[in-house]
Design an enzyme around this catalytic site. Structure first.
Site, short mmCIF file in Angstrom:
data_model
loop_
_atom_site.label_atom_id
_atom_site.label_comp_id
_atom_site.label_asym_id
_atom_site.label_seq_id
_atom_site.Cartn_x
_atom_site.Cartn_y
_atom_site.Cartn_z
N HIS A 171 -9.40 -0.94 -1.47
CA HIS A 171 -8.03 -1.10 -1.98
C HIS A 171 -7.23 0.18 -1.79
O HIS A 171 -6.10 0.16 -1.26
CB HIS A 171 -8.10 -1.47 -3.46
CG HIS A 171 -6.77 -1.68 -4.10
ND1 HIS A 171 -6.20 -2.93 -4.26
CD2 HIS A 171 -5.88 -0.80 -4.65
CE1 HIS A 171 -5.03 -2.81 -4.87
NE2 HIS A 171 -4.82 -1.52 -5.12
N GLU A 172 -7.79 1.30 -2.20
CA GLU A 172 -7.07 2.58 -2.11
C GLU A 172 -6.97 3.08 -0.67
O GLU A 172 -5.99 3.75 -0.32
CB GLU A 172 -7.76 3.62 -2.99
CG GLU A 172 -7.74 3.28 -4.48
CD GLU A 172 -6.33 3.08 -5.01
OE1 GLU A 172 -5.40 3.74 -4.51
OE2 GLU A 172 -6.16 2.25 -5.93
N HIS A 175 -3.82 1.59 0.61
CA HIS A 175 -2.63 2.33 0.18
C HIS A 175 -2.48 3.63 0.97
O HIS A 175 -1.37 3.98 1.40
CB HIS A 175 -2.73 2.67 -1.31
CG HIS A 175 -2.49 1.51 -2.22
ND1 HIS A 175 -1.43 0.64 -2.08
CD2 HIS A 175 -3.19 1.07 -3.32
CE1 HIS A 175 -1.48 -0.27 -3.04
NE2 HIS A 175 -2.54 -0.04 -3.80
#
Length: 519
Positions: A171-172, A175
């Site tokens: 997920h990160e 980003h």
């Protein structure tokens, strides 16, 4: 209830960590060196929270973010579209989940079966992985609160937290790469531990993030849930292709292999099931894989007890005079000696009169065909009867074939067999191969699918402090700025949407926790 030992270990461990940190920071001799060590290593400690941040991976992130710029542009555009759709879809999904939870609360007997994400849920790691594919045995919700030790078995915590950490890291990474692609300065990557839940984060330069356009912000904010969605899809693909991937070492399609039998399982015994047994049939239902096993048990559980053909001569030879009586549930019992080998059977004689007789179960049902009525037995012999076990309402007599061993005769609720016997569809080609390896891989992939998908759904909710808040703000800036000139009105619209999403999510979590802990 949550195991007391787990609570003691968690609270005790955090107490030791916090007190050690407090003592070192208060020490005249160690204070400065300890604080320097924490700062140099990017560590910060607070009650029930440890955080580690590093710039070691910055070069890798910049390399990924600047490679194949056009492809990344399209990739994150897809992610942006997915994120916006997911944000609005999350309202419907949370609303549906809330209605399901309320319906269960209103019911007199809420469903007692629950899963993970996807889950999946049973008494052992291997049984969870093998049995979670059966949707007919579970009344599953798309989203469900997970509490370790209650609806998440303690022996599956390793799968759970590893999948949580990997999902958070992916997920990160999404980003971070998207931010670099949009020329936002990347300060670092980190991992944290909150109580027992691990996670990850990226540190972006806030000023740069505020200066770029709303569409660019959307690409960054949607990248995390987009990567989680893709990870879940890859997990599904891996799960589907697992038999092909493991084909050189394991084969499938011939039955299910017993990997574990719980100590309290009714299947334990000299003529029961053992680790390594290959089950091919449940009654007359062929079993070639885990799905067949689950479907056969489901059918056996919800259909009337099947009978067995027996010749008139054998029936006369084995039976003896008995006195039948009614149980409390209305069923009939006729074996008065409480024998573990004798079972009460009912049948209709040639005058269509229902009779009961107590027979030694193994001799009565071995090497016989199954039946529903006497007509099913007339095909093989004109002087045969269909004898049906007379058992309590939810109890079944199940003949389990696991050649070359003698058939196991199981008497009990089919779901007890389902939850206390762990199975796999994968049979090793060589003796040195572990029978547990495919189960471990399968279980982990299922957890990864469930948790990565859940992270994508929950983070898309327009709720304060989640990705959905920033996705909503950027979306409103991109779409309403030219329509609504007054920023206060636009902010008010965003606030009420966020408030609605937050209330909806909080209601789901609160009621979900109540349902899990109240059972």
């Amino acid at each position: 209830m949550i195991p007391v030992s787990l609570v003691v270990v968690v609270v005790g461990g955090w107490t030791v960590v916090y007190l050690t940190d407090l003592v070192l920071k208060s020490s005249v001799y160690f204070k400065h060196s300890y604080e320097d060590w924490l700062e140099n290593n990017g560590l910060s400690i607070s009650p029930f929270h440890i955080r580690w941040q590093t710039a070691v991976f910055n070069r890798a992130f910049y390399s990924w973010g600047r490679r194949k710029a056009r492809m990344l542009y399209q990739w994150f555009n897809f992610g942006m579209v997915f994120g916006v759709i997911a944000m609005f879809s999350s309202f419907f999904l949370l609303g549906k989940t809330l209605m399901q939870t309320l319906a269960q609360m209103m019911a007199d007997s809420p469903s007692s079966y629950s899963s993970s994400s996807s889950s999946s849920s049973s008494s052992s790691s291997s049984s969870s992985s093998s049995s979670s594919s059966s949707s007919s045995l579970h009344n599953e919700q798309v989203l469900q609160v997970v509490v370790p030790g209650i609806n998440l078995p303690v022996n599956q915590l390793t799968y759970f937290f590893t999948a949580v950490l990997i999902s958070g890291v992916v997920h990160e990474i999404g980003h971070g790469i998207a931010a670099i692609r949009e020329q936002v300065r990347f300060n670092g990557f980190g991992i944290f531990l909150f109580i027992i839940y691990p996670g990850a984060f990226v540190d972006l330069f806030t000023t740069h993030l505020q200066l770029i356009s709303p569409v660019q912000q959307l690409r960054i904010f949607c990248a995390g849930i987009w990567h989680n969605f893709v990870l879940a899809l890859l997990g599904i693909l891996a799960l589907v292709l697992l038999p092909v991937i493991l084909l050189p070492f394991y084969y499938t399609g011939v039955g299910v292999l017993i990997t574990e039998v719980a100590e309290d399982s009714p299947a334990i015994g000299p003529r029961g099931l053992f680790v390594g047994d290959l089950v091919t049939h449940l009654q007359d239902c062929p079993v070639t894989n885990v799905q067949d096993w689950n479907e056969c048990l489901d059918t056996i559980a919800y259909e009337p007890q099947i009978g067995y053909c027996i010749s008139a001569s054998t029936l006369q030879q084995l039976s003896f005079p008995v006195r039948a009586y009614k149980r409390l549930d209305g069923s009939t019992e006729c074996c008065n000696n409480h024998s573990l080998t004798d079972v009460c059977f009912s049948y209709r004689n040639n005058f269509n009169k229902r009779l009961h007789t107590c027979l030694p179960a193994r001799k009565a049902v071995e090497a016989t065909q199954v039946c529903r009525t006497n007509k099913d037995c007339k095909k093989s012999s004109s002087s045969s009867f269909c004898i049906i076990p007379s058992l309590e309402t939810h109890t079944r007599l199940i003949k389990v074939k696991h050649p070359p061993q003698i058939d196991m005769l199981y008497v009990g609720h089919p779901l007890h067999l389902h939850y206390t016997v762990s199975i796999t569809s994968f049979i090793p080609r060589f003796n040195f191969l572990s029978i547990d390896l495919p189960v471990v891989v399968e279980t982990f992939v299922k957890y990864l699918i469930s948790l990565s998908g859940a992270l994508a759904i929950v983070n898309a909710v327009p709720c304060f402090a989640l990705d959905g808040q920033w996705i909503l703000n950027s979306f409103l800036d991109a779409t309403l700025t030219s329509v609504i000139g007054d920023n206060d009105v636009k902010d008010l619209i965003g606030f009420f949407i966020l408030l609605g999403g937050s209330v909806l999510l909080a209601a789901n979590v609160t009621l979900g926790l109540w349902m899990v802990t109240a059972r």
